[in-house]
Design a protein around this motif. Structure first.
Motif, PDB file in Angstrom:
ATOM      1  N   GLU A 115       0.853  -1.388   0.182  1.00 57.00           N
ATOM      2  CA  GLU A 115       0.020   0.004   0.053  1.00 57.00           C
ATOM      3  C   GLU A 115       0.772   1.267   0.005  1.00 57.00           C
ATOM      4  O   GLU A 115       0.424   2.175  -0.738  1.00 57.00           O
ATOM      5  CB  GLU A 115      -1.006   0.036   1.248  1.00 57.00           C
ATOM      6  CG  GLU A 115      -0.438   0.594   2.445  1.00 57.00           C
ATOM      7  CD  GLU A 115       0.353  -0.452   3.384  1.00 57.00           C
ATOM      8  OE1 GLU A 115       0.646   0.024   4.603  1.00 57.00           O
ATOM      9  OE2 GLU A 115       1.011  -1.450   2.636  1.00 57.00           O
ATOM     10  N   THR A 118       1.755   3.062  -3.429  1.00 55.69           N
ATOM     11  CA  THR A 118       0.747   3.791  -3.981  1.00 55.69           C
ATOM     12  C   THR A 118       1.255   5.101  -4.779  1.00 55.69           C
ATOM     13  O   THR A 118       1.047   5.081  -5.919  1.00 55.69           O
ATOM     14  CB  THR A 118      -0.414   3.973  -3.226  1.00 55.69           C
ATOM     15  OG1 THR A 118      -0.923   2.815  -2.891  1.00 55.69           O
ATOM     16  CG2 THR A 118      -1.555   4.485  -4.012  1.00 55.69           C
ATOM     17  N   ILE A 148     -11.918   0.239   2.273  1.00 51.24           N
ATOM     18  CA  ILE A 148     -10.675  -0.313   1.490  1.00 51.24           C
ATOM     19  C   ILE A 148     -10.396   0.210   0.284  1.00 51.24           C
ATOM     20  O   ILE A 148      -9.275   0.761   0.064  1.00 51.24           O
ATOM     21  CB  ILE A 148     -10.864  -1.778   1.177  1.00 51.24           C
ATOM     22  CG1 ILE A 148     -10.885  -2.456   2.669  1.00 51.24           C
ATOM     23  CG2 ILE A 148      -9.356  -2.169   0.400  1.00 51.24           C
ATOM     24  CD1 ILE A 148     -11.187  -4.168   2.522  1.00 51.24           C
ATOM     25  N   TYR A 151      -8.459   4.061   0.311  1.00 48.97           N
ATOM     26  CA  TYR A 151      -7.025   4.119   0.224  1.00 48.97           C
ATOM     27  C   TYR A 151      -6.686   4.444  -1.201  1.00 48.97           C
ATOM     28  O   TYR A 151      -5.569   5.148  -1.575  1.00 48.97           O
ATOM     29  CB  TYR A 151      -6.325   3.008   0.995  1.00 48.97           C
ATOM     30  CG  TYR A 151      -4.724   3.239   1.110  1.00 48.97           C
ATOM     31  CD1 TYR A 151      -4.175   3.600   2.341  1.00 48.97           C
ATOM     32  CD2 TYR A 151      -3.882   3.295   0.092  1.00 48.97           C
ATOM     33  CE1 TYR A 151      -3.054   3.679   2.800  1.00 48.97           C
ATOM     34  CE2 TYR A 151      -2.457   3.329   0.347  1.00 48.97           C
ATOM     35  CZ  TYR A 151      -2.028   3.781   1.726  1.00 48.97           C
ATOM     36  OH  TYR A 151      -0.601   3.872   1.727  1.00 48.97           O
ATOM     37  N   TYR A 152      -6.947   3.436  -1.993  1.00 51.12           N
ATOM     38  CA  TYR A 152      -6.306   3.463  -3.268  1.00 51.12           C
ATOM     39  C   TYR A 152      -7.143   4.346  -4.466  1.00 51.12           C
ATOM     40  O   TYR A 152      -6.903   4.325  -5.695  1.00 51.12           O
ATOM     41  CB  TYR A 152      -6.381   2.132  -3.922  1.00 51.12           C
ATOM     42  CG  TYR A 152      -5.633   1.024  -3.055  1.00 51.12           C
ATOM     43  CD1 TYR A 152      -4.450   1.031  -3.055  1.00 51.12           C
ATOM     44  CD2 TYR A 152      -6.307   0.238  -2.066  1.00 51.12           C
ATOM     45  CE1 TYR A 152      -3.689   0.011  -2.168  1.00 51.12           C
ATOM     46  CE2 TYR A 152      -5.732  -0.710  -1.306  1.00 51.12           C
ATOM     47  CZ  TYR A 152      -4.189  -0.623  -1.401  1.00 51.12           C
ATOM     48  OH  TYR A 152      -3.529  -1.464  -0.355  1.00 51.12           O
ATOM     49  N   PRO A 162      -7.905  -3.313  -4.832  1.00 51.63           N
ATOM     50  CA  PRO A 162      -7.400  -4.085  -3.450  1.00 51.63           C
ATOM     51  C   PRO A 162      -7.449  -5.494  -3.486  1.00 51.63           C
ATOM     52  O   PRO A 162      -8.213  -5.930  -4.279  1.00 51.63           O
ATOM     53  CB  PRO A 162      -8.496  -3.438  -2.669  1.00 51.63           C
ATOM     54  CG  PRO A 162      -9.164  -2.452  -3.315  1.00 51.63           C
ATOM     55  CD  PRO A 162      -9.074  -2.479  -4.854  1.00 51.63           C
ATOM     56  N   SER A 165      -5.956  -7.096   2.258  1.00 52.53           N
ATOM     57  CA  SER A 165      -5.887  -5.844   2.982  1.00 52.53           C
ATOM     58  C   SER A 165      -6.257  -6.489   4.503  1.00 52.53           C
ATOM     59  O   SER A 165      -6.985  -7.389   4.695  1.00 52.53           O
ATOM     60  CB  SER A 165      -7.445  -5.244   2.718  1.00 52.53           C
ATOM     61  OG  SER A 165      -7.074  -4.785   1.400  1.00 52.53           O
ATOM     62  N   ILE A 324      -6.300   1.101   5.878  1.00 48.53           N
ATOM     63  CA  ILE A 324      -5.948  -0.196   5.464  1.00 48.53           C
ATOM     64  C   ILE A 324      -4.598  -0.308   5.224  1.00 48.53           C
ATOM     65  O   ILE A 324      -3.806   0.555   4.835  1.00 48.53           O
ATOM     66  CB  ILE A 324      -6.960  -0.570   4.101  1.00 48.53           C
ATOM     67  CG1 ILE A 324      -7.353  -1.929   3.728  1.00 48.53           C
ATOM     68  CG2 ILE A 324      -6.127   0.270   2.871  1.00 48.53           C
ATOM     69  CD1 ILE A 324      -7.963  -2.442   4.978  1.00 48.53           C
ATOM     70  N   SER A 328      -2.188  -4.075  -3.034  1.00 48.84           N
ATOM     71  CA  SER A 328      -3.341  -4.073  -4.175  1.00 48.84           C
ATOM     72  C   SER A 328      -2.609  -4.332  -5.591  1.00 48.84           C
ATOM     73  O   SER A 328      -1.528  -4.862  -5.514  1.00 48.84           O
ATOM     74  CB  SER A 328      -4.032  -2.694  -4.192  1.00 48.84           C
ATOM     75  OG  SER A 328      -2.841  -1.653  -4.645  1.00 48.84           O
ATOM     76  N   ILE A 368     -12.414  -8.205   0.248  1.00 47.77           N
ATOM     77  CA  ILE A 368     -12.720  -6.908  -0.336  1.00 47.77           C
ATOM     78  C   ILE A 368     -14.209  -6.999  -0.650  1.00 47.77           C
ATOM     79  O   ILE A 368     -15.015  -5.520  -0.674  1.00 47.77           O
ATOM     80  CB  ILE A 368     -11.998  -6.963  -1.749  1.00 47.77           C
ATOM     81  CG1 ILE A 368     -10.468  -7.148  -1.549  1.00 47.77           C
ATOM     82  CG2 ILE A 368     -12.204  -5.412  -2.536  1.00 47.77           C
ATOM     83  CD1 ILE A 368      -9.985  -6.377  -0.440  1.00 47.77           C
TER      84      ILE A 368
END
Length: 455
Positions: A115, A118, A148, A151-152, A162, A165, A324, A328, A368
Motif C-alpha cells: 500500500e 501507491t 478499503i 486508500y487506493y 485492492p 487488505s 488499510i 493491491s 474486499i
C-alpha cells in the motif's frame, strides 16, 4: 549415352524440386517459430491457445498456496485466458524488478504492490488506472468495501484493485486478564486504560503491553486520533511537502509508549514479527498489536484464550478508525490490449463473493467484497472464531477522512525506517519530541530529494 544424359538431367531437375520443397518447409517452420515467439512475448493467442498473462506477487506460505488454488480455479473456469502466478519475493524485492521492465511489453500484466507504494506507482507512468476499465463497462464498485477502496482512490479515480487488505488490532491474553482481576471481555480502549491495565498485568515473567518497532503501527495510532502524517491533506489534495506526524497526535503516541517503558510494563521485542508473536504465545506479554491477518494463527498457536480488540486511541479524542494495510493489484501500461483485458477479467473474478470468501478464510485478510461474509463457509468459520468479526467491525466503523485514507508519499519506506529509529531512541531514553522531530526532518529531506528527481 543420350539416355544417360536424359537420366542425369531428370535427376538434376528432381534435386531442385526437393531442395525447393525443403527450403519452403524450413521457411514455413521459421515463420511459425517467429510467430509463436511473438505470441509468447506479447500474450497473443492463436486459434486454440488462451491469452496468457503474468501475475507478479509477493505472497508466500499459506497465502501463496491459497492464491495458487484461486488462480488454478480461474484458469479452469474458462478457456479464453490463462494467468501465470509468479512469486517475485517480498514487496521490497519485487518492486525493483518491476522498475526494470515497467511501461514496456515485457512488464507483467498484473503486479502486486504494497500500500505504501501507491504514490510511487501513480507517478511511475507504468500503470493503467483500474478506473479506465470500470468506466468502460460501468463496473459496479459499490459492491466492494468502501473503507478499503478509499486508500487506493485518488482524485475520485481508483488506481489499483485492492487485494490482500488488513488492519492492526490489539490481541490480548484473556487468561492473564482474569488472573489480574480485569474483565476478559472488555479490553482497554484508550491510551490511559492500556497504561493502567499494563500495570495490573505485569508480572516477573510477563510484560503488560508491547508493540512491534514498526512504522505501520505508529501511523495507525496517529490516524485513529484523526491525525495526519504529512501536509496537504496527507498528500491527497496536493503533493506532500512536509511531515506533520511530529505534532500533537504523534507526540501522544510516543508519550503513551514512553510511559509504559518508564513503568517497566512495556515489552520491547524489536522489529521482527515472529519474535513478538512468539513472546505472546509464550506468555511473555499480555497485550500487543498485530495485523488482523494474524488473528487465526495466534488463536491456534496460543495455549490460552485469546481476545481481539480495536487498537487504542488517545483519551482526549474520539476514535477515528484505522488505515488499510496490505497490497493491491496494478495493471501494466504498454502491454497488449488483450493482455489488459485478460488482467481485468481476472481482477473481476477475484472480487466475487465466493472467491473472496476463499481468500478470507485461507489467509485471514479481509474480504474486499463484504458479501463474502454471508457465504456459509465464512459463517461457519466465524462461529468457530468470533474474533474475526471484531476485525471487520473495526474496519467498517472507520470514519472516512484524510487521516484514515492514509498518506501518499513516494518515500514511505524511508520514512518508516526513520520512525523505527525514533522508537528505538525513545526506548533508550531520548526525549519523545526530539525523536519525532528528527524523524520528520529526515522524512522531509527524502521527500524533497524525490520531488527534485521527479522534476
Amino acid at each position: 549415352m543420350k539416355n544417360m544424359k536424359l537420366r542425369l538431367l531428370f535427376l538434376a531437375i528432381l534435386s531442385l524440386f526437393v531442395l525447393a520443397a525443403c527450403t519452403n518447409s524450413d521457411s514455413k517452420k521459421n515463420d511459425t517459430t517467429s510467430t509463436n515467439n511473438t505470441n509468447d512475448n506479447s500474450g497473443k493467442d492463436t486459434a486454440s491457445d488462451p491469452i496468457e498473462i503474468d501475475f507478479w506477487h509477493a505472497m508466500s506460505g499459506t497465502a501463496q498456496e491459497t492464491l495458487d488454488t484461486i488462480v488454478a480455479n480461474f484458469n479452469k473456469s474458462q478457456d479464453k485466458y490463462k494467468v501465470n502466478a509468479q512469486y517475485q519475493g517480498t514487496y521490497e524485492e519485487s518492486l525493483p524488478k518491476l522498475r526494470s521492465v515497467g511501461g514496456t511489453k515485457d512488464a507483467p500484466a498484473i503486479t502486486q504492490v504494497f500500500e505504501i507504494g501507491t504514490k510511487y506507482m501513480i507517478d511511475s507512468g507504468f500503470i493503467e488506472p483500474i478506473q479506465t476499465f470500470i468506466d468502460k463497462e460501468n463496473y459496479d464498485i459499490s459492491q466492494l468495501e468502501q473503507n478499503i477502496l478509499n486508500y487506493y482512490t485518488v482524485d475520485d479515480k481508483l488506481y489499483s484493485m485492492p487485494f490482500n487488505s488488513s488492519t492492526p488490532v490489539m490481541i490480548y491474553n484473556k487468561d492473564a486478564f482474569k488472573a489480574a482481576g480485569l474483565d476478559p471481555e472488555k479490553a482497554p480502549a484508550t491510551f490511559n486504560e492500556v497504561i493502567e491495565a499494563a500495570k495490573k498485568l505485569k508480572t516477573d515473567d510477563m510484560a503488560g503491553f508491547s508493540m512491534l518497532t514498526y512504522g505501520w503501527f505508529f501511523e495507525q495510532l496517529v490516524a485513529t486520533q484523526g491525525g495526519l502524517y504529512v501536509n496537504n491533506d496527507n498528500g491527497r489534495s496536493d503533493t506532500a511537502t512536509e511531515s506533520v506526524f511530529n505534532g500533537k497526535e504523534g507526540l501522544n503516541v510516543f508519550n503513551f509508549l514512553k510511559q509504559m517503558n518508564d513503568d517497566g510494563t512495556f515489552g520491547n521485542f524489536g522489529t521482527n514479527w515472529d519474535d513478538i508473536q512468539a513472546a505472546f504465545t509464550a506468555e511473555k506479554v499480555a497485550m500487543y498489536m498485530d495485523s488482523s491477518a494474524g488473528v487465526a494463527g495466534m488463536i491456534d498457536a496460543a495455549p490460552f484464550d485469546v481476545g481481539v480488540a480495536y487498537i487504542p486511541y488517545a483519551d482526549d479524542v474520539e476514535r477515528a478508525g484505522v488505515i488499510i494495510g496490505g497490497a493491491s493489484l496494478w495493471m501494466s501500461k504498454g502491454i497488449e490490449e488483450q493482455e489488459q483485458e485478460a488482467a481485468w477479467e481476472f481482477m473481476k473474478y477475484l472480487q466475487t463473493s465466493e472467491v473472496q470468501a476463499e481468500w478470507h478464510l485461507g489467509t485471514g485478510y479481509f474480504a474486499i467484497n463484504p458479501a463474502a461474509y454471508e457465504e456459509q463457509n465464512v459463517k461457519d468459520k466465524w462461529a468457530e472464531y468470533p474474533q474475526f468479526k471484531v476485525t471487520v467491525d473495526q474496519l467498517q466503523s472507520t470514519k472516512e477522512s484524510f487521516a484514515t485514507r492514509g498518506a501518499l508519499i513516494s518515500v514511505f519506506p524511508e520514512s518508516r525506517q526513520q520512525i523505527v529509529n525514533a522508537l528505538e531512541r525513545l526506548y533508550q531514553g531520548e526525549d519523545p519530541q526530539k525523536a519525532l522531530d528528527d524523524a520528520a526532518t529526515e522524512t522531509d529531506k527524502a521527500m524533497e530529494t524525490a520531488e527534485k528527481a521527479n522534476q
